[in-house]
Scaffold this motif. Sequence first.
Motif, PDB file in Angstrom:
ATOM      1  N   GLY A  55       0.490  -1.675   0.095  1.00 51.70           N
ATOM      2  CA  GLY A  55      -0.253  -0.157   0.079  1.00 51.70           C
ATOM      3  C   GLY A  55       0.818   0.767  -0.485  1.00 51.70           C
ATOM      4  O   GLY A  55       0.850   2.516   0.398  1.00 51.70           O
ATOM      5  N   VAL A  56       1.920   0.855  -0.615  1.00 50.36           N
ATOM      6  CA  VAL A  56       3.004   2.103  -0.539  1.00 50.36           C
ATOM      7  C   VAL A  56       3.287   3.083  -2.021  1.00 50.36           C
ATOM      8  O   VAL A  56       3.943   1.808  -2.699  1.00 50.36           O
ATOM      9  N   PRO A  57       2.933   3.491  -2.318  1.00 51.05           N
ATOM     10  CA  PRO A  57       2.999   4.345  -3.483  1.00 51.05           C
ATOM     11  C   PRO A  57       4.819   4.360  -3.657  1.00 51.05           C
ATOM     12  O   PRO A  57       5.159   4.905  -2.718  1.00 51.05           O
ATOM     13  N   VAL A  58       5.663   3.857  -5.201  1.00 50.11           N
ATOM     14  CA  VAL A  58       6.974   4.430  -4.895  1.00 50.11           C
ATOM     15  C   VAL A  58       7.002   5.590  -6.170  1.00 50.11           C
ATOM     16  O   VAL A  58       6.482   5.602  -7.206  1.00 50.11           O
ATOM     17  N   VAL A  59       8.176   6.136  -6.015  1.00 50.32           N
ATOM     18  CA  VAL A  59       8.535   7.333  -7.174  1.00 50.32           C
ATOM     19  C   VAL A  59      10.343   6.687  -7.450  1.00 50.32           C
ATOM     20  O   VAL A  59      11.496   6.798  -6.526  1.00 50.32           O
ATOM     21  N   TRP A  60      10.738   7.134  -8.697  1.00 50.10           N
ATOM     22  CA  TRP A  60      12.146   5.970  -8.644  1.00 50.10           C
ATOM     23  C   TRP A  60      12.457   7.357  -9.723  1.00 50.10           C
ATOM     24  O   TRP A  60      11.909   8.132 -10.149  1.00 50.10           O
ATOM     25  N   LEU A  61      13.454   7.764  -8.747  1.00 46.74           N
ATOM     26  CA  LEU A  61      14.851   8.834  -9.302  1.00 46.74           C
ATOM     27  C   LEU A  61      15.559   7.977  -9.747  1.00 46.74           C
ATOM     28  O   LEU A  61      16.538   8.064  -8.648  1.00 46.74           O
ATOM     29  N   GLY A  62      16.172   9.179 -10.706  1.00 51.26           N
ATOM     30  CA  GLY A  62      17.905   8.535 -11.408  1.00 51.26           C
ATOM     31  C   GLY A  62      18.984   9.689 -10.888  1.00 51.26           C
ATOM     32  O   GLY A  62      18.356  10.650  -9.984  1.00 51.26           O
ATOM     33  N   LEU A  63      20.080   9.539 -10.781  1.00 50.34           N
ATOM     34  CA  LEU A  63      21.320  10.869 -10.098  1.00 50.34           C
ATOM     35  C   LEU A  63      21.731  10.913 -12.326  1.00 50.34           C
ATOM     36  O   LEU A  63      21.797   9.911 -12.978  1.00 50.34           O
ATOM     37  N   ILE A  64      21.923  11.962 -12.238  1.00 51.36           N
ATOM     38  CA  ILE A  64      21.864  12.864 -13.294  1.00 51.36           C
ATOM     39  C   ILE A  64      23.743  13.548 -13.256  1.00 51.36           C
ATOM     40  O   ILE A  64      23.739  14.464 -12.408  1.00 51.36           O
ATOM     41  N   LYS A  65      24.294  13.512 -14.025  1.00 50.55           N
ATOM     42  CA  LYS A  65      26.299  13.458 -13.739  1.00 50.55           C
ATOM     43  C   LYS A  65      26.279  15.172 -13.987  1.00 50.55           C
ATOM     44  O   LYS A  65      25.768  15.432 -15.342  1.00 50.55           O
ATOM     45  N   PRO A  66      26.913  15.915 -13.652  1.00 53.44           N
ATOM     46  CA  PRO A  66      26.942  17.529 -14.350  1.00 53.44           C
ATOM     47  C   PRO A  66      27.628  17.172 -15.095  1.00 53.44           C
ATOM     48  O   PRO A  66      27.224  18.389 -16.151  1.00 53.44           O
ATOM     49  N   GLU A  67      28.836  16.435 -15.716  1.00 52.38           N
ATOM     50  CA  GLU A  67      29.211  16.547 -16.715  1.00 52.38           C
ATOM     51  C   GLU A  67      28.449  16.231 -18.383  1.00 52.38           C
ATOM     52  O   GLU A  67      28.550  16.202 -19.036  1.00 52.38           O
ATOM     53  N   VAL A  68      27.073  15.894 -17.744  1.00 51.16           N
ATOM     54  CA  VAL A  68      25.810  15.145 -18.594  1.00 51.16           C
ATOM     55  C   VAL A  68      25.276  16.357 -18.954  1.00 51.16           C
ATOM     56  O   VAL A  68      25.062  16.658 -19.991  1.00 51.16           O
ATOM     57  N   LEU A  69      25.015  16.478 -17.811  1.00 56.22           N
ATOM     58  CA  LEU A  69      24.122  18.234 -18.207  1.00 56.22           C
ATOM     59  C   LEU A  69      25.067  19.350 -18.695  1.00 56.22           C
ATOM     60  O   LEU A  69      24.453  20.057 -19.693  1.00 56.22           O
ATOM     61  N   ALA A  70      26.542  19.338 -18.621  1.00 55.55           N
ATOM     62  CA  ALA A  70      27.763  20.964 -19.259  1.00 55.55           C
ATOM     63  C   ALA A  70      27.506  20.210 -20.472  1.00 55.55           C
ATOM     64  O   ALA A  70      27.915  21.041 -21.068  1.00 55.55           O
TER      65      ALA A  70
END
Length: 191
Positions: free
Chosen positions: A52-67
């Motif tokens: 009875g617990v909904p879950v949210v999945w969250l990824g890590l994004i590297k600063p160099e990918v954003l850059a």
Amino acid sequence: MEAEVLSGDGDRRADVLVWRPPGQLRIALEVQHTPLNFEQIDRRTRAYMSAGVPVVWLGLIKPEVLAGAEPLAGGLKITRYSVRPWEKWAHAYGMGELWFIDPVGGQFWRGVLHKHMIEVPSSSWYSSGGEEQSAGGYTRSSKRWRNLHVEGPYPPSAIGLKTFTRNTFSSRDFTVPGGRAAGFMVRAPKP
């Protein structure tokens, strides 16, 4: 902070467990930084759902990918993003959204996966009988890469949680269970 969530299939340890006053809704946040296949993320999500617990999945994004991303109206475009199986699954589970956090800056990014098209150049040659042969000259969708469009960054104070009921979804590669789900939402305009 990890919190134990008991389920019918065994125990789950949520990276973060958010809850309202006693007896009210609990939501598990899973920060995924290691590879998961379709079966593993499906099994974990179903374990949360059975508790009875909904879950949210969250990824890590590297600063160099954003850059290395290309500026886009309202965000960034990451071309030839090598999407991991759990991200494909979580994108479908999140109704076409995939959320990331920058582990260095602590900011959130809302992502949407788009097809990455590959151009197959035309070529021609002559067969042993002297006839001209040709191939290519078209574009096709990449099986490996996607274009990831991210919107943000959003500070944690601008992000809220929502719950919703989703239908079961099946693709050629995986099935996402139906039931009560959770996701992030932007509750304040970007600063």
